[in-house]
Design an enzyme around this catalytic site. Sequence first.
Site, mmCIF file in Angstrom:
data_model
loop_
_atom_site.group_PDB
_atom_site.id
_atom_site.type_symbol
_atom_site.label_atom_id
_atom_site.label_comp_id
_atom_site.label_asym_id
_atom_site.label_seq_id
_atom_site.Cartn_x
_atom_site.Cartn_y
_atom_site.Cartn_z
ATOM 1 N N LYS A 153 -77.177 40.538 11.329
ATOM 2 C CA LYS A 153 -76.643 40.150 12.655
ATOM 3 C C LYS A 153 -77.772 39.611 13.531
ATOM 4 O O LYS A 153 -77.602 38.624 14.236
ATOM 5 C CB LYS A 153 -76.020 41.374 13.360
ATOM 6 C CG LYS A 153 -74.858 41.987 12.608
ATOM 7 C CD LYS A 153 -74.357 43.236 13.298
ATOM 8 C CE LYS A 153 -75.258 44.442 13.169
ATOM 9 N NZ LYS A 153 -75.407 44.987 11.808
ATOM 10 N N ASP A 206 -76.404 46.091 8.800
ATOM 11 C CA ASP A 206 -77.495 45.393 8.106
ATOM 12 C C ASP A 206 -77.049 44.108 7.423
ATOM 13 O O ASP A 206 -77.595 43.714 6.387
ATOM 14 C CB ASP A 206 -78.164 46.326 7.072
ATOM 15 C CG ASP A 206 -78.637 47.617 7.719
ATOM 16 O OD1 ASP A 206 -79.079 47.555 8.870
ATOM 17 O OD2 ASP A 206 -78.553 48.679 7.069
ATOM 18 N N GLY A 264 -81.320 48.613 13.417
ATOM 19 C CA GLY A 264 -82.594 47.957 13.130
ATOM 20 C C GLY A 264 -82.275 46.518 12.798
ATOM 21 O O GLY A 264 -81.595 46.246 11.808
ATOM 22 N N HIS A 265 -82.696 45.600 13.650
ATOM 23 C CA HIS A 265 -82.396 44.180 13.449
ATOM 24 C C HIS A 265 -83.703 43.439 13.205
ATOM 25 O O HIS A 265 -84.543 43.359 14.098
ATOM 26 C CB HIS A 265 -81.687 43.607 14.681
ATOM 27 C CG HIS A 265 -80.365 44.263 14.961
ATOM 28 N ND1 HIS A 265 -79.582 43.948 16.041
ATOM 29 C CD2 HIS A 265 -79.685 45.213 14.274
ATOM 30 C CE1 HIS A 265 -78.490 44.685 16.015
ATOM 31 N NE2 HIS A 265 -78.523 45.466 14.954
ATOM 32 N N GLN A 319 -74.620 48.217 14.551
ATOM 33 C CA GLN A 319 -73.762 48.892 13.573
ATOM 34 C C GLN A 319 -72.697 47.873 13.118
ATOM 35 O O GLN A 319 -72.895 46.688 13.294
ATOM 36 C CB GLN A 319 -73.105 50.158 14.129
ATOM 37 C CG GLN A 319 -74.059 51.298 14.386
ATOM 38 C CD GLN A 319 -74.960 51.033 15.567
ATOM 39 O OE1 GLN A 319 -74.496 50.789 16.661
ATOM 40 N NE2 GLN A 319 -76.245 51.077 15.336
HETATM 41 P P1 GDP Z 1 -78.845 43.646 10.974
HETATM 42 O O1 GDP Z 1 -79.009 45.096 11.248
HETATM 43 O O2 GDP Z 1 -77.427 43.257 10.738
HETATM 44 O O3 GDP Z 1 -79.502 42.761 11.999
HETATM 45 O O4 GDP Z 1 -79.600 43.376 9.589
HETATM 46 P P2 GDP Z 1 -81.055 43.933 9.149
HETATM 47 O O5 GDP Z 1 -82.090 43.179 9.885
HETATM 48 O O6 GDP Z 1 -81.088 45.411 9.219
HETATM 49 O O7 GDP Z 1 -81.052 43.582 7.610
HETATM 50 C C1 GDP Z 1 -80.935 42.263 7.154
HETATM 51 C C2 GDP Z 1 -82.187 41.938 6.308
HETATM 52 O O8 GDP Z 1 -81.932 40.780 5.546
HETATM 53 C C3 GDP Z 1 -83.409 41.631 7.147
HETATM 54 O O9 GDP Z 1 -84.546 42.078 6.465
HETATM 55 C C4 GDP Z 1 -83.410 40.108 7.230
HETATM 56 O O10 GDP Z 1 -84.713 39.565 7.403
HETATM 57 C C5 GDP Z 1 -82.858 39.748 5.869
HETATM 58 N N1 GDP Z 1 -82.071 38.495 5.835
HETATM 59 C C6 GDP Z 1 -81.139 38.085 6.719
HETATM 60 N N2 GDP Z 1 -80.539 36.965 6.273
HETATM 61 C C7 GDP Z 1 -81.087 36.682 5.069
HETATM 62 C C8 GDP Z 1 -80.832 35.673 4.086
HETATM 63 O O11 GDP Z 1 -79.984 34.799 4.228
HETATM 64 N N3 GDP Z 1 -81.589 35.726 2.938
HETATM 65 C C9 GDP Z 1 -82.561 36.671 2.739
HETATM 66 N N4 GDP Z 1 -83.245 36.656 1.602
HETATM 67 N N5 GDP Z 1 -82.815 37.633 3.649
HETATM 68 C C10 GDP Z 1 -82.074 37.643 4.784
HETATM 69 P P1 IMO Z 2 -77.507 47.957 12.319
HETATM 70 O O1 IMO Z 2 -77.236 47.540 13.732
HETATM 71 C C1 IMO Z 2 -76.736 50.579 8.932
HETATM 72 C C2 IMO Z 2 -75.202 54.587 9.804
HETATM 73 C C3 IMO Z 2 -76.133 55.690 9.363
HETATM 74 C C4 IMO Z 2 -75.108 56.757 8.996
HETATM 75 C C5 IMO Z 2 -74.055 56.581 10.081
HETATM 76 C C6 IMO Z 2 -74.196 57.548 11.244
HETATM 77 O O2 IMO Z 2 -78.924 47.829 11.909
HETATM 78 O O3 IMO Z 2 -76.553 47.313 11.384
HETATM 79 P P2 IMO Z 2 -75.911 57.587 13.285
HETATM 80 O O4 IMO Z 2 -77.395 57.757 13.292
HETATM 81 O O5 IMO Z 2 -75.439 56.333 13.906
HETATM 82 O O6 IMO Z 2 -75.182 58.798 13.810
HETATM 83 O O7 IMO Z 2 -75.539 57.537 11.712
HETATM 84 O O8 IMO Z 2 -74.188 55.258 10.552
HETATM 85 N N1 IMO Z 2 -75.790 53.549 10.687
HETATM 86 C C7 IMO Z 2 -76.210 52.355 10.261
HETATM 87 N N2 IMO Z 2 -76.282 51.837 9.026
HETATM 88 N N3 IMO Z 2 -77.086 49.815 9.999
HETATM 89 C C8 IMO Z 2 -76.997 50.310 11.250
HETATM 90 O O9 IMO Z 2 -77.229 49.548 12.333
HETATM 91 C C9 IMO Z 2 -76.575 51.643 11.420
HETATM 92 N N4 IMO Z 2 -76.396 52.444 12.495
HETATM 93 C C10 IMO Z 2 -75.905 53.590 12.041
HETATM 94 O O10 IMO Z 2 -76.908 55.304 8.242
HETATM 95 O O11 IMO Z 2 -74.506 56.467 7.763
HETATM 96 MG MG MG Z 3 -80.000 46.778 10.479
#
Ligand code: GDP
Ligand code: IMO
Ligand code: MG
Length: 444
Positions: free
Chosen positions: A28, A25, A52-53, A233
């Site tokens: 990416k 999270d 979840g991206h 991840q």
């Molecule tokens: P990922 O799994 O690495 O793709 O990240 P996620 O999408 O799960 O979580 C990142 C969250 O931060 C998302 O809700 C993005 O919209 C938000 N986000 C990403 N970059 C920025 C930033 O520079 N500033 C703010 N305020 N939000 C951001």
């Molecule tokens: P993105 O791509 C954050 C974490 C779960 C748990 C552990 C094992 O959005 O960054 P699993 O269901 O994979 O067996 O769970 O890994 N986990 C993540 N945490 N972002 C993710 O993906 C994750 N994918 C798995 O919360 O701790």
């Molecule tokens: Mg994510």
Amino acid sequence: MLDFVPLSKPMTQNVITVNGDAWGDEGKGKVLCFLAQWADLIVRSTGGNNAGHTVVYSGIKYPLHLVPTGIVRGTATCVMAPGMLVDLNVLWDEIKFLRKNGIEVSPKNLKISDRITVILPYNILKDEWEEKVKGDGSIGTTKRGIGPTVEDKAARIAVRMIDLQKNTFENRIEEIFRTVPYDIIRENPNIQQECIDYCKKYAELIDPFICNTQVILNEACEAGKIILFEGAQSFSLSLDHGYYPYCSSTNPDASGTLSAACIGPLHAKYCIGVFKAYTSRVGNGCFPTELNDDVGNLIREMGHEYGTTTGRPRRCGWLDLVQLKYVAQANSQNCLAINHLDTIGQIGLQHGEIRVCTSYLSASQLQEISYVPTDLTDVRVLSYQYKSFPGWRIPDGCQTYQDLPKEARDYIEFIENFVGVPIAFIGIGPNDEDMIVRGTFLHQ
Ligand code: GDP
Ligand code: IMO
Ligand code: MG
């Protein structure tokens, strides 16, 4: 330096990997979607819908779990490579969601590898069951069936995309059900038939997308196409290199991402590490810089730190530079991307300071530890040293590095000097265009 002068083939180096440097999270998807404007191909190769991206593109929010996020730009070919684990319900819903928002998703721009492992409905039940059986020692998984699907894959009984094409899934499922725990069957007596019906339902729908992605990737490498890898991840969730057992079941480091798509290491030109200006984690297990107080709550609320996949509140804490440096080295990262510089600046203003962890100290305080220990009991007895910074506000219309307040630039420069890798991308908001780029893109 070892020098070896054989007859050797010059390799095209047009591959860029984008991987997370903490516990997921880091944003990416956002960095990937920004870079996607220059890509010919975008590849996802690890994990499944545990990821979840979220990307915000042209004002629309896309929370994607399986399809590479760059698809929203509509310019590159997207590839789902062999290492992925795919829940067909989620995949089909995602394709429908994208199409509903006017995004083209067709066999022309989405290629799904015939080697991908399919997550079966029983894998999800098994994930829930395993977590229940573990009790206090549960991992806190996303309960999306990831671990149990990898178990089947390693046991060489799993259903793959090619089984949907060849109609061999029924035999596979029969084989799988010889080993399914009785508890699961007792509580779900129709589950075997449900797995068969699920494969039948999607075999025809998904068929036009399924192909041998290796051929596509080999040709793209030979032709010097720009190939972008979307990591899922992150390093500290890696099965081999993360905080075992509180990790996921794949290897989402830069080389793991390449190998899961079978791209040779000599093709990589940039390995980009993505991190947030603070740290977050979902699920159980150690988190050295976690803040179990009002500051942690403030980061969660200001950063909207709730899981894209499960909606769980993310645990929040300060940026851990020991972890970041260790991960950047292990991934041979030559470039970094920081997100949420806007959020951490606000935290600094509201709380009075921002902190970053610069070292771990052993219990006796005599020894500084500059790496991530393997044994979790070590982590519990460590104490942590921090450096403090003031906050800032990102000015309206901020577009270049020089537009950032000096306090923010000091923060960035301290991090890159500490880690020894330049920070080329700076996220100052969730939207696609909320990105400051340092340096120049040369696109020939
Ligand atoms: P990922 O799994 O690495 O793709 O990240 P996620 O999408 O799960 O979580 C990142 C969250 O931060 C998302 O809700 C993005 O919209 C938000 N986000 C990403 N970059 C920025 C930033 O520079 N500033 C703010 N305020 N939000 C951001
Ligand atoms: P993105 O791509 C954050 C974490 C779960 C748990 C552990 C094992 O959005 O960054 P699993 O269901 O994979 O067996 O769970 O890994 N986990 C993540 N945490 N972002 C993710 O993906 C994750 N994918 C798995 O919360 O701790
Ligand atoms: Mg994510």
